[in-house]
Design a protein around this motif. Structure first.
Motif, PDB file in Angstrom:
ATOM      1  N   PRO A  24       0.816  -1.224   0.000  1.00  0.00           N
ATOM      2  CA  PRO A  24       0.000   0.000   0.000  1.00  0.00           C
ATOM      3  C   PRO A  24       0.848   1.272   0.000  1.00  0.00           C
ATOM      4  CG  PRO A  24      -0.749  -1.507   1.703  1.00  0.00           C
ATOM      5  CD  PRO A  24       0.515  -2.063   1.154  1.00  0.00           C
ATOM      6  N   LEU A  25       1.959   1.240   0.700  1.00  0.00           N
ATOM      7  CA  LEU A  25       2.840   2.398   0.752  1.00  0.00           C
ATOM      8  C   LEU A  25       3.422   2.691  -0.628  1.00  0.00           C
ATOM      9  CD1 LEU A  25       4.435   4.536   2.325  1.00  0.00           C
ATOM     10  CD2 LEU A  25       6.145   2.793   2.765  1.00  0.00           C
ATOM     11  N   VAL A  26       3.933   1.677  -1.283  1.00  0.00           N
ATOM     12  CA  VAL A  26       4.534   1.861  -2.599  1.00  0.00           C
ATOM     13  C   VAL A  26       3.480   2.312  -3.612  1.00  0.00           C
ATOM     14  CG1 VAL A  26       5.659   0.640  -4.507  1.00  0.00           C
ATOM     15  CG2 VAL A  26       6.429   0.275  -2.170  1.00  0.00           C
ATOM     16  N   LEU A  95       3.253  12.928   3.108  1.00  0.00           N
ATOM     17  CA  LEU A  95       1.860  12.794   3.518  1.00  0.00           C
ATOM     18  C   LEU A  95       1.264  11.471   3.051  1.00  0.00           C
ATOM     19  CD1 LEU A  95      -0.520  14.211   4.889  1.00  0.00           C
ATOM     20  CD2 LEU A  95      -1.117  15.153   2.665  1.00  0.00           C
ATOM     21  N   ALA A  96       1.546  11.078   1.817  1.00  0.00           N
ATOM     22  CA  ALA A  96       1.025   9.805   1.301  1.00  0.00           C
ATOM     23  C   ALA A  96       1.596   8.627   2.086  1.00  0.00           C
ATOM     24  CB  ALA A  96       1.345   9.659  -0.183  1.00  0.00           C
ATOM     25  N   LEU A 101       0.677   4.350   5.852  1.00  0.00           N
ATOM     26  CA  LEU A 101       1.085   3.557   7.017  1.00  0.00           C
ATOM     27  C   LEU A 101       0.004   3.538   8.091  1.00  0.00           C
ATOM     28  CD1 LEU A 101       4.843   4.472   7.380  1.00  0.00           C
ATOM     29  CD2 LEU A 101       3.877   2.286   6.677  1.00  0.00           C
ATOM     30  N   LEU A 102      -0.649   4.661   8.286  1.00  0.00           N
ATOM     31  CA  LEU A 102      -1.690   4.708   9.310  1.00  0.00           C
ATOM     32  C   LEU A 102      -2.919   3.885   8.938  1.00  0.00           C
ATOM     33  CD1 LEU A 102      -1.553   8.424  10.441  1.00  0.00           C
ATOM     34  CD2 LEU A 102      -0.867   6.416  11.732  1.00  0.00           C
ATOM     35  N   LEU A 103      -3.219   3.809   7.653  1.00  0.00           N
ATOM     36  CA  LEU A 103      -4.411   3.086   7.218  1.00  0.00           C
ATOM     37  C   LEU A 103      -4.143   1.630   6.869  1.00  0.00           C
ATOM     38  CD1 LEU A 103      -6.149   5.785   5.020  1.00  0.00           C
ATOM     39  CD2 LEU A 103      -6.591   5.194   7.395  1.00  0.00           C
ATOM     40  N   ARG A 108       0.162  -0.940  14.072  1.00  0.00           N
ATOM     41  CA  ARG A 108      -0.247  -0.966  15.478  1.00  0.00           C
ATOM     42  C   ARG A 108       0.248   0.301  16.154  1.00  0.00           C
ATOM     43  NH1 ARG A 108       2.105  -6.530  17.329  1.00  0.00           N
ATOM     44  NH2 ARG A 108       1.573  -7.614  15.443  1.00  0.00           N
ATOM     45  N   TYR A 109      -0.567   0.862  16.987  1.00  0.00           N
ATOM     46  CA  TYR A 109      -0.154   2.034  17.763  1.00  0.00           C
ATOM     47  C   TYR A 109       0.551   1.523  18.996  1.00  0.00           C
ATOM     48  CZ  TYR A 109      -3.549   4.284  14.813  1.00  0.00           C
ATOM     49  OH  TYR A 109      -4.247   4.723  13.736  1.00  0.00           O
ATOM     50  N   SER A 110       1.842   1.716  19.054  1.00  0.00           N
ATOM     51  CA  SER A 110       2.569   1.223  20.215  1.00  0.00           C
ATOM     52  C   SER A 110       3.358   2.307  20.888  1.00  0.00           C
ATOM     53  CB  SER A 110       3.493   0.082  19.835  1.00  0.00           C
ATOM     54  OG  SER A 110       4.243   0.374  18.696  1.00  0.00           O
TER      55      SER A 110
END
Length: 110
Positions: A24-26, A95-96, A101-103, A108-110
């Motif tokens: 997804p990032l790429v 921003l992308a 990464l967030l979506l 995981r929020y660590s």
């Protein structure tokens, strides 16, 4: 003595878990790059036109006695439109990447 480990293609090991977030990032970075490459020339022209319009509006807003002689006018150095396009490209990549990464499902929020 060593127990036989069975490895299935659906198993994600800790050492390669970061690869699940990579597509997804790429893809998002490639979409931003493609969009900016398509509109780069038009964006540069629009930025240059905006800078000219802005300078004309500021000059018209001055009273006649304050309008300087154009031979004596000094303009502060500003970023060229090409530099602004590069800066906006870098900011768009950041921003992308952050949004991707967030979506992504493995984040995981660590």
């Amino acid at each position: 003595m060593l127990e036989e480990m069975t490895v299935s293609p659906t198993t994600t090991h800790a050492a390669t878990a970061w690869l699940t977030m990579l597509p997804p990032l790429v893809l998002s970075l490639l979409m931003v790059l493609l969009a900016l490459l398509v509109v780069r020339e038009r964006l540069t022209q629009q930025i240059a036109a905006w800078q000219i319009r802005h300078a004309v509006q500021r000059r018209r807003a001055l009273p006649a006695q304050l309008i300087p002689d154009s031979a004596l006018a000094w303009l502060a150095p500003v970023a060229r439109p090409q530099q602004l396009v590069v800066i906006s490209t870098l900011l768009s990549f950041g921003l992308a990447a952050a949004i991707s990464l967030l979506l992504s499902p493995g984040w995981r929020y660590s």
